[in-house]
Scaffold this active site. Sequence first.
Site, PDB file in Angstrom:
ATOM      1  N   TYR A   1       0.857  -1.195   0.000  1.00  0.00           N
ATOM      2  CA  TYR A   1       0.000   0.000   0.000  1.00  0.00           C
ATOM      3  C   TYR A   1       0.886   1.235   0.000  1.00  0.00           C
ATOM      4  CZ  TYR A   1      -3.555   3.401   1.333  1.00  0.00           C
ATOM      5  OH  TYR A   1      -4.395   4.493   1.358  1.00  0.00           O
TER       6      TYR A   1
ATOM      7  N   ASP B   1       9.225   4.236   0.170  1.00  0.00           N
ATOM      8  CA  ASP B   1       8.050   4.794   0.831  1.00  0.00           C
ATOM      9  C   ASP B   1       8.240   4.555   2.332  1.00  0.00           C
ATOM     10  OD1 ASP B   1       5.652   5.284   2.050  1.00  0.00           O
ATOM     11  OD2 ASP B   1       4.427   4.219   0.578  1.00  0.00           O
TER      12      ASP B   1
ATOM     13  N   LYS C   1       2.751  10.898   7.910  1.00  0.00           N
ATOM     14  CA  LYS C   1       2.381  10.451   9.268  1.00  0.00           C
ATOM     15  C   LYS C   1       3.138  11.162  10.401  1.00  0.00           C
ATOM     16  CE  LYS C   1       0.211   6.499   7.480  1.00  0.00           C
ATOM     17  NZ  LYS C   1      -1.064   5.921   7.696  1.00  0.00           N
TER      18      LYS C   1
HETATM   19  C1  LIG Z   1       3.135   3.003   3.301  1.00  0.00           C
HETATM   20  C2  LIG Z   1       2.127   4.092   3.066  1.00  0.00           C
HETATM   21  N1  LIG Z   1       2.324   4.951   2.055  1.00  0.00           N
HETATM   22  C3  LIG Z   1       1.472   5.960   1.811  1.00  0.00           C
HETATM   23  C4  LIG Z   1       0.353   6.121   2.567  1.00  0.00           C
HETATM   24  C5  LIG Z   1      -0.613   7.231   2.263  1.00  0.00           C
HETATM   25  O1  LIG Z   1      -0.575   8.186   3.255  1.00  0.00           O
HETATM   26  P1  LIG Z   1      -1.838   9.170   3.495  1.00  0.00           P
HETATM   27  O2  LIG Z   1      -2.918   8.337   4.086  1.00  0.00           O
HETATM   28  O3  LIG Z   1      -1.294  10.219   4.394  1.00  0.00           O
HETATM   29  O4  LIG Z   1      -2.192   9.691   2.139  1.00  0.00           O
HETATM   30  C6  LIG Z   1       0.091   5.250   3.626  1.00  0.00           C
HETATM   31  C7  LIG Z   1      -1.110   5.406   4.470  1.00  0.00           C
HETATM   32  O5  LIG Z   1      -1.431   4.633   5.315  1.00  0.00           O
HETATM   33  C8  LIG Z   1       0.990   4.200   3.868  1.00  0.00           C
HETATM   34  O6  LIG Z   1       0.751   3.310   4.838  1.00  0.00           O
END
Ligand SMILES: Cc1ncc(COP(=O)(O)O)c(C=O)c1O
Length: 445
Positions: A144, A246, A273
Amino acid sequence: MITLKQRTSEEIYSQACEVLPGGVSRNTVFRKPYPQYAGSAAGCYITDIEGACRIDLANNMASLIHGHAHPEIIEAVYEQMKKGTAYTLASEIEVNFAQFLCDRVQGFEKIRFVNSGTEAVMAMIKASRAFTGRPKIAKAEGAYHGTYDFAEVSQTANPGNWGDINKPNSVPVAFGTPASVLDDVLIFPFNDIERTLAILDREANNIACVLIDPVPHRVGLLQATIAYIEALYHWTRKNGALLVFDEVVTFRVDYAGAQQKYAVVPDLTALGKIIGGGFPVGALAGRAEVMKVLDPRESKLLFPHSGTFSANPVTMTAGYIAMQMFDAAAVMKLNKLTSKAIQQLEEVIKIADIQASITGAGSMFRIHLTAKPPTTYREAYQSKETGAVINELLDHMYYKENILMINTFACMFSTVLTQREVDMFTEAMLRAFRLLKPKIDSLNK
Ligand SMILES: Cc1ncc(COP(=O)(O)O)c(C=O)c1O
């Protein structure tokens, strides 16, 4: 003075369904028969509007590294708010915070702030395309990365559509995703060096970046091996592509993020986050040469980028304080407490005599209802039956034990948790496992 009667969550939800699809603004908070509404939260406790107080082990999906309403963050934010909340001018705090993060992580030579993890990953992919002039990206099956079209491909791949492991299908998440998007995303099996490199080789000249989360939650919260990251790094050096991480969730894993574990340095990293100190945030950081694609001083600007609320001074203030407080000693203390919780949980699994295992890193862990921890997305994939038992366990923990976990049966700890809450959690898990043992046992028959 008229005091309005506090409505129940059920009453609010019935109104919510009139104006919000499914009654929610994010599917994460959806809960059957209706979601609970937050009343207040402080430290590691959250109280719903009915007055039930729970230990919070979800921390707004891993984003509240110091729990709720930390006094130092609240005070600093309040002072900033009195000076204004958003300007069509830059603010000094964004520069100070940028300096702090660049000093903290070896590979962060330049950074740009955005508003969410999704946006950070999107900007990272676009920067990679702009830098290399190539159209395609490669990512791990099941990982994700937020909701950008390209980043979300195969995030929900299932046995009915994932295809041959040697050449996994590019599976859309949202209906209507253009076929051209799927064509531009290569899918590889996480931590599988041989297969991944063979897949990358097929499009060696077209890949802008290899996108990897070093501990991908949905893949099973499995840590990328050193050999795997090094293999990806060397492949990208040989083939003119970028290696991009990421770390939206995993930045909490170590002082300089999960990337600290590896000798090789990613070209770019997406953040989010915890660096927002409880406010919406994202950031893209990395090599100056690559980040130059964003530089408006360039005669040919390769990646024009803006955002009304990017580097918002309230977020910058909260994030800067939160990350200063999350220093090396705080990271170590939190990770130690999490290891202790995992140890206790492993004991609980033994005492309850059930088949379960735990994966994770740093201050994050996930429980699987399999005797051996999964090593791949396909192994970690939950059948409908397993999912139903996990939901029952989560409901038991939430309603009967007053403990809020992440809906994948995971926990992301905060620095304000203590051994007391860890003990309460593991004792509650023992009761939950005992209660649901017959159902857990039936999964393994
Ligand atoms: C690994 C990862 N990348 C990107 C995101 C996307 O972040 P946001 O919810 O702030 O758009 C998340 C969200 O949980 C995530 O877990």
